[in-house]
Design a protein around this motif. Sequence first.
Motif, PDB file in Angstrom:
ATOM      1  N   LEU A 170     -16.008   4.546  10.963  1.00 21.63           N
ATOM      2  CA  LEU A 170     -16.168   3.863   9.851  1.00 21.63           C
ATOM      3  C   LEU A 170     -17.133   2.702   9.814  1.00 21.63           C
ATOM      4  CD1 LEU A 170     -14.512   1.045   9.119  1.00 21.63           C
ATOM      5  CD2 LEU A 170     -12.706   2.789   9.645  1.00 21.63           C
ATOM      6  N   THR A 171     -17.894   2.651   8.913  1.00 21.48           N
ATOM      7  CA  THR A 171     -18.710   1.230   8.626  1.00 21.48           C
ATOM      8  C   THR A 171     -17.933   0.348   7.688  1.00 21.48           C
ATOM      9  OG1 THR A 171     -20.648   2.203   9.065  1.00 21.48           O
ATOM     10  CG2 THR A 171     -20.881   0.133   7.978  1.00 21.48           C
ATOM     11  N   ALA A 172     -17.343  -0.751   7.958  1.00 20.43           N
ATOM     12  CA  ALA A 172     -16.760  -1.601   7.083  1.00 20.43           C
ATOM     13  C   ALA A 172     -17.791  -2.459   5.984  1.00 20.43           C
ATOM     14  CB  ALA A 172     -16.200  -2.812   7.998  1.00 20.43           C
ATOM     15  N   ASP A 173     -18.241  -1.527   5.032  1.00 17.80           N
ATOM     16  CA  ASP A 173     -19.194  -1.786   4.272  1.00 17.80           C
ATOM     17  C   ASP A 173     -18.649  -2.162   2.733  1.00 17.80           C
ATOM     18  OD1 ASP A 173     -18.345   0.684   3.633  1.00 17.80           O
ATOM     19  OD2 ASP A 173     -20.545   1.531   3.701  1.00 17.80           O
ATOM     20  N   ALA A 174     -17.325  -2.457   2.906  1.00 16.95           N
ATOM     21  CA  ALA A 174     -16.638  -2.686   1.505  1.00 16.95           C
ATOM     22  C   ALA A 174     -15.929  -4.060   1.523  1.00 16.95           C
ATOM     23  CB  ALA A 174     -15.758  -1.423   0.869  1.00 16.95           C
ATOM     24  N   MET A 175     -16.291  -5.013   0.913  1.00 20.04           N
ATOM     25  CA  MET A 175     -15.382  -6.221   1.066  1.00 20.04           C
ATOM     26  C   MET A 175     -14.021  -6.317   0.212  1.00 20.04           C
ATOM     27  SD  MET A 175     -17.098  -8.587   2.637  1.00 20.04           S
ATOM     28  CE  MET A 175     -16.968 -10.320   2.017  1.00 20.04           C
ATOM     29  N   GLY A 176     -13.057  -6.831   0.793  1.00 22.51           N
ATOM     30  CA  GLY A 176     -11.855  -6.983  -0.088  1.00 22.51           C
ATOM     31  C   GLY A 176     -10.623  -6.332   0.716  1.00 22.51           C
ATOM     32  N   LYS A 177      -9.655  -6.139   0.105  1.00 25.16           N
ATOM     33  CA  LYS A 177      -8.503  -5.812   0.610  1.00 25.16           C
ATOM     34  C   LYS A 177      -8.254  -4.255   0.183  1.00 25.16           C
ATOM     35  CE  LYS A 177      -5.825 -10.151   0.260  1.00 25.16           C
ATOM     36  NZ  LYS A 177      -4.666 -10.717  -0.044  1.00 25.16           N
ATOM     37  N   TRP A 178      -7.877  -3.374   1.416  1.00 28.59           N
ATOM     38  CA  TRP A 178      -7.633  -1.971   0.901  1.00 28.59           C
ATOM     39  C   TRP A 178      -6.378  -1.407   1.582  1.00 28.59           C
ATOM     40  CZ3 TRP A 178     -11.318  -0.344  -2.336  1.00 28.59           C
ATOM     41  CH2 TRP A 178     -12.656  -0.865  -2.254  1.00 28.59           C
ATOM     42  N   ALA A 179      -5.695  -0.345   0.833  1.00 28.51           N
ATOM     43  CA  ALA A 179      -4.765   0.339   1.349  1.00 28.51           C
ATOM     44  C   ALA A 179      -5.043   1.464   2.505  1.00 28.51           C
ATOM     45  CB  ALA A 179      -3.952   1.122   0.187  1.00 28.51           C
ATOM     46  N   TYR A 180      -4.026   1.608   3.428  1.00 33.34           N
ATOM     47  CA  TYR A 180      -4.404   2.586   4.452  1.00 33.34           C
ATOM     48  C   TYR A 180      -3.019   3.268   4.817  1.00 33.34           C
ATOM     49  CZ  TYR A 180      -6.946   4.244   8.714  1.00 33.34           C
ATOM     50  OH  TYR A 180      -7.474   4.601   9.843  1.00 33.34           O
ATOM     51  N   HIS A 181      -2.868   4.479   4.739  1.00 29.04           N
ATOM     52  CA  HIS A 181      -1.409   5.074   4.450  1.00 29.04           C
ATOM     53  C   HIS A 181      -1.370   6.498   4.698  1.00 29.04           C
ATOM     54  CE1 HIS A 181      -2.097   6.563   0.537  1.00 29.04           C
ATOM     55  NE2 HIS A 181      -2.568   5.422   0.457  1.00 29.04           N
ATOM     56  N   CYS A 182      -0.562   6.961   5.101  1.00 25.94           N
ATOM     57  CA  CYS A 182       0.066   8.278   5.203  1.00 25.94           C
ATOM     58  C   CYS A 182       0.195   9.113   3.482  1.00 25.94           C
ATOM     59  CB  CYS A 182       1.207   8.786   5.803  1.00 25.94           C
ATOM     60  SG  CYS A 182       1.516  10.703   5.793  1.00 25.94           S
ATOM     61  N   HIS A 183      -0.560   9.956   3.310  1.00 25.06           N
ATOM     62  CA  HIS A 183      -0.383  10.298   1.884  1.00 25.06           C
ATOM     63  C   HIS A 183       0.917  11.242   1.666  1.00 25.06           C
ATOM     64  CE1 HIS A 183      -2.312  10.642  -2.095  1.00 25.06           C
ATOM     65  NE2 HIS A 183      -3.171   9.815  -1.799  1.00 25.06           N
ATOM     66  N   LEU A 184       1.364  11.418   2.521  1.00 23.86           N
ATOM     67  CA  LEU A 184       2.891  12.070   2.377  1.00 23.86           C
ATOM     68  C   LEU A 184       3.715  11.275   1.549  1.00 23.86           C
ATOM     69  CD1 LEU A 184       3.650  14.141   5.565  1.00 23.86           C
ATOM     70  CD2 LEU A 184       2.766  15.088   3.499  1.00 23.86           C
ATOM     71  N   LEU A 185       4.121  11.382   0.256  1.00 20.47           N
ATOM     72  CA  LEU A 185       4.706  10.229  -0.704  1.00 20.47           C
ATOM     73  C   LEU A 185       5.932   9.709  -0.029  1.00 20.47           C
ATOM     74  CD1 LEU A 185       4.131   9.308  -3.531  1.00 20.47           C
ATOM     75  CD2 LEU A 185       5.586  10.934  -4.337  1.00 20.47           C
ATOM     76  N   TYR A 186       6.933  10.396   0.611  1.00 17.22           N
ATOM     77  CA  TYR A 186       8.042   9.682   1.029  1.00 17.22           C
ATOM     78  C   TYR A 186       7.615   9.280   2.560  1.00 17.22           C
ATOM     79  CZ  TYR A 186       9.705  12.313  -3.000  1.00 17.22           C
ATOM     80  OH  TYR A 186       9.994  12.774  -4.108  1.00 17.22           O
ATOM     81  N   HIS A 187       6.833   9.211   3.002  1.00 17.07           N
ATOM     82  CA  HIS A 187       6.494   8.412   4.259  1.00 17.07           C
ATOM     83  C   HIS A 187       5.401   7.358   3.940  1.00 17.07           C
ATOM     84  CE1 HIS A 187       6.056  12.318   6.998  1.00 17.07           C
ATOM     85  NE2 HIS A 187       7.075  12.500   6.191  1.00 17.07           N
ATOM     86  N   MET A 188       4.979   7.186   2.781  1.00 15.68           N
ATOM     87  CA  MET A 188       3.962   6.103   2.534  1.00 15.68           C
ATOM     88  C   MET A 188       4.601   4.728   2.441  1.00 15.68           C
ATOM     89  SD  MET A 188       1.635   5.766  -1.054  1.00 15.68           S
ATOM     90  CE  MET A 188       1.340   7.432  -0.875  1.00 15.68           C
ATOM     91  N   PRO A 189       5.793   4.680   1.914  1.00 14.38           N
ATOM     92  CA  PRO A 189       6.548   3.310   2.053  1.00 14.38           C
ATOM     93  C   PRO A 189       6.481   2.400   3.266  1.00 14.38           C
ATOM     94  CG  PRO A 189       7.643   4.759   0.510  1.00 14.38           C
ATOM     95  CD  PRO A 189       7.055   5.674   1.391  1.00 14.38           C
ATOM     96  N   ALA A 190       6.598   3.249   4.440  1.00 11.81           N
ATOM     97  CA  ALA A 190       6.544   2.649   5.572  1.00 11.81           C
ATOM     98  C   ALA A 190       5.329   2.774   6.602  1.00 11.81           C
ATOM     99  CB  ALA A 190       7.903   2.976   6.455  1.00 11.81           C
ATOM    100  N   MET A 191       4.851   4.089   6.533  1.00  9.08           N
ATOM    101  CA  MET A 191       3.623   4.266   7.073  1.00  9.08           C
ATOM    102  C   MET A 191       2.454   3.803   6.295  1.00  9.08           C
ATOM    103  SD  MET A 191       2.659   8.096   9.086  1.00  9.08           S
ATOM    104  CE  MET A 191       3.999   8.083  10.328  1.00  9.08           C
ATOM    105  N   PHE A 192       2.067   2.757   6.480  1.00  4.10           N
ATOM    106  CA  PHE A 192       1.262   1.928   5.474  1.00  4.10           C
ATOM    107  C   PHE A 192       0.806   0.654   6.097  1.00  4.10           C
ATOM    108  CE2 PHE A 192      -0.368  -0.365   1.979  1.00  4.10           C
ATOM    109  CZ  PHE A 192      -0.458   0.696   0.684  1.00  4.10           C
ATOM    110  N   ARG A 193      -0.539   0.461   6.070  1.00  2.00           N
ATOM    111  CA  ARG A 193      -1.240  -0.803   6.365  1.00  2.00           C
ATOM    112  C   ARG A 193      -2.210  -1.351   5.232  1.00  2.00           C
ATOM    113  NH1 ARG A 193       2.045  -0.418   9.631  1.00  2.00           N
ATOM    114  NH2 ARG A 193       2.009  -0.779  12.058  1.00  2.00           N
TER     115      ARG A 193
END
Length: 637
Positions: A609-632
Motif C-alpha cells: 500500500l501507498t500511504a497517500d491519504a492523510m488522517g485516521k482510518w479504520a482497519y478491521h475484519c469485515h465479519l460483523l461480530y468479529h469487528m469489535p475486537a479484530m480492529f485497528r
Amino acid sequence: MSEVNFKRRQFVTGLTLGGVIAGFGMNSGRLFGAPKLDRQPPLLRGNSFNLSIGEQAVNFTGRARIATTVNNSLPAPVLRFKQGESISINVANNLSTSSSIHWHGLILPSNMDGVPGISFDGIKAKQSFQYQFDAVQSGTYWYHSHSGFQEQTGVYGAIIIDPIEPEPFSYDRDYVVMLSDWSDENPNDIYAKLKKLSHYYNFNERTASNLWSEIKQKGVKQTWGAREMWNQMRMSDTDISDVTGYSYTFLMNGETPSQGWKGLFKRGEKIRLRFINGSAMTFFDIRIPGLKMTVVAADGQNVQPVSVDEFRIGVAETYDVIVEPSTDSAYSVFAQAIDRSGYARGTLTPDLGLEAQVPPMDPVPVLTHQDMGMSMAGMDMGGMSGMDHSKMNMGAMSGSAAMDHSKMNMGGMKMAGMPGMDHSKMSMGGMSGNTAMDHSKMNMGGTNMASMSGMDHSKMNMTANPALTHADTEYGPHVDARASDPQYRLDDPGVGLRNNGRRVLTYADLRNINKTADSREPEREIDLHLTGNMSRYMWSINGVKYSEAEPIKLSYGERVRINFVNDTMMNHPMHLHGMWSELETGDKDYLPRKHTIVVQPGAKISYQLTADAMGKWAYHCHLLYHMPAMFREVHVS
C-alpha cells in the motif's frame, strides 16, 4: 437528482416473504399477488442525494420484524453517479440512536469516511450530516452503516460510479446483484449467544448418525483418531461459519430463495452482473450453471478478464462479471453459503414466466490440516488414537492445537509402535506438521508417527517453521491456535471448492488491467497475525483486542508491505479504509487493487500500500461480530 418511480417500484416487487411490507398504504395480501417483474433495488442517479435512515416493519420469514432501512427500502437504494463529479449526500437519521454511513471502497477525505469515533462523531439521533467528496474512481462499490449492528438489520446499498473514459469491455445490460443475510433475531442476541457458545448456530457437527459412513470411508482407527483429535482440541472441522442458515435467510436483491430475483435478457446480449457481498457474516460461492462468467473487475477495479465457472465472494468484496446467454433458456444465479446451510438465488431469463431450476448444494465442507496452517508432508499420522492429549497446548500447531512440546528432541526417530511413551521432555523442533501446535523446539525430521497410541505429549512443543515468530501477546487463554506452517495459497479456491470439477476463480488469477502506479519496493513491512479463541469467541490482531491496541502509524507517502498470517480456522475479510490494498499475486507490474482482502484459514498473504491519504482510518475484519475486537486504527501523518 433523478429517481426511478420509487413508491411504484416498491409496490410491485412482490416483497411478500422477503421485503418491506409496512408503511406503503398497502396490505400484504395485495403484495402476495403482485406480478413478478424484472426488478432491482430502487435507483437514485445524479450528484446530489437525500437519504433517510429509519425503522420499518419487514417480513422475510412469515414473521414481522423491525428493520433499519434507507428511504424505506431494503436493500437501500442504488446510488449512481459519474467519475470526476463532486458528490453531495445528505443523510437524515430518524432513529432514536446514533447512526452513520460508510462509503465502502471509495477514496475520499478521512472526515467523509463515515466511521464514528475515528472519522467523525457519527450522526446523532434526529439529526443530519452532509457528506461531500469528489468521485475520483469508477466501478462497483457499496455503502453501509458503521454504527453498532445496523448493517445487519438493513442499512446497506450499492454504488455504481460510471467512468469518464470508455471501459475496456462492452455489455448490453447492467444488473446489481446484492447478496445479504437477514435474521429475525436481534443482532445483540446473536452476538451474546456466540459469546456464550461459539458453535451455537453450527448444525453440521459430527454426530453418531454419520459415524458409520465415516467408518466405511476411512476405517475405524482413522475415524476414531480424527474425532478424538478434534475433541481434544475443542474444535470442529465443520466450523465454517459463525452464523448459519439456522438463523439467516439469504437474500439476493432483497428477495428470499422462495421468491428469487429475476433479471431479463435477450439471447446474444452481454450482461454485466455487479455482485456485491453486503452480508454481515456470510461468504457465498456463486455460479450460473450453463454459463461461463468472465470476471472483469474486482472490488471496483478493472482486471484482466478471467473466464470461470464459479467464484467465492467474501464479505464486503465485489466482483463484476459478464455473461452471454446463447439460448432462450432461463439460468439460475446460484449463491450458496460457504457452509452449505442455505443459499440466495435469482434467475436470468428471456421471459418473466420462465424460472430456472435451482441446482443442489454442494456437500458440507470439512476443514483439513491445510486450513489450520499445518504441513503434513512426509508424515504418516495414522493410528494416533489412544494418545493422551489431556495436557496438550497446541496453540501453534495447525490441526492439533494446544500441544506443548517445548522440550522434545526426536530428531530422526522412528515412532511406529511406541505406545505408552512419555515425551514430556522431548524436543521435536523442525517437524513439518500439525497446525496450531507450538513446535518451536521440536525436531522430528523423517519420523513415522503411525501407531502412536498411549503417548503423553503433555509438554511437547512442535513448531514446524522456525522462521515463523509469534509475539508474546499471542500466548494465553485468549488465543487457542497459532499456525505453525502457514503458506501462501493464492491459487487455492478454498475449503469446499477444491477439486469440484469446476473452474473456480482464485486470487492468483487477478491481474490489474493497468500497470502498478507505484513501482517502489516497500520501505518496511508490518506483520499482522489474525488471532482468536474460537470456543470463547474472542478475536484479536497479534493477540491484542482493539480496546487495548495502539494505532498503526504510517508516514505520508511511504510504501509499505502488509503481511497477514491467519492463525485461526476461519476466513477473515480484512478491510483497510481510505487506501488501496495492492494484492501481491505474482506479477508486481500488475498488482490488483482491492479494498478487502480475504485471508484464508491457516494461510498467509501479503499486499502493498501507498500511504497517500492523510488522517485516521479504520482497519478491521469485515465479519460483523468479529469487528469489535479484530480492529485497528491507522494514522497517516
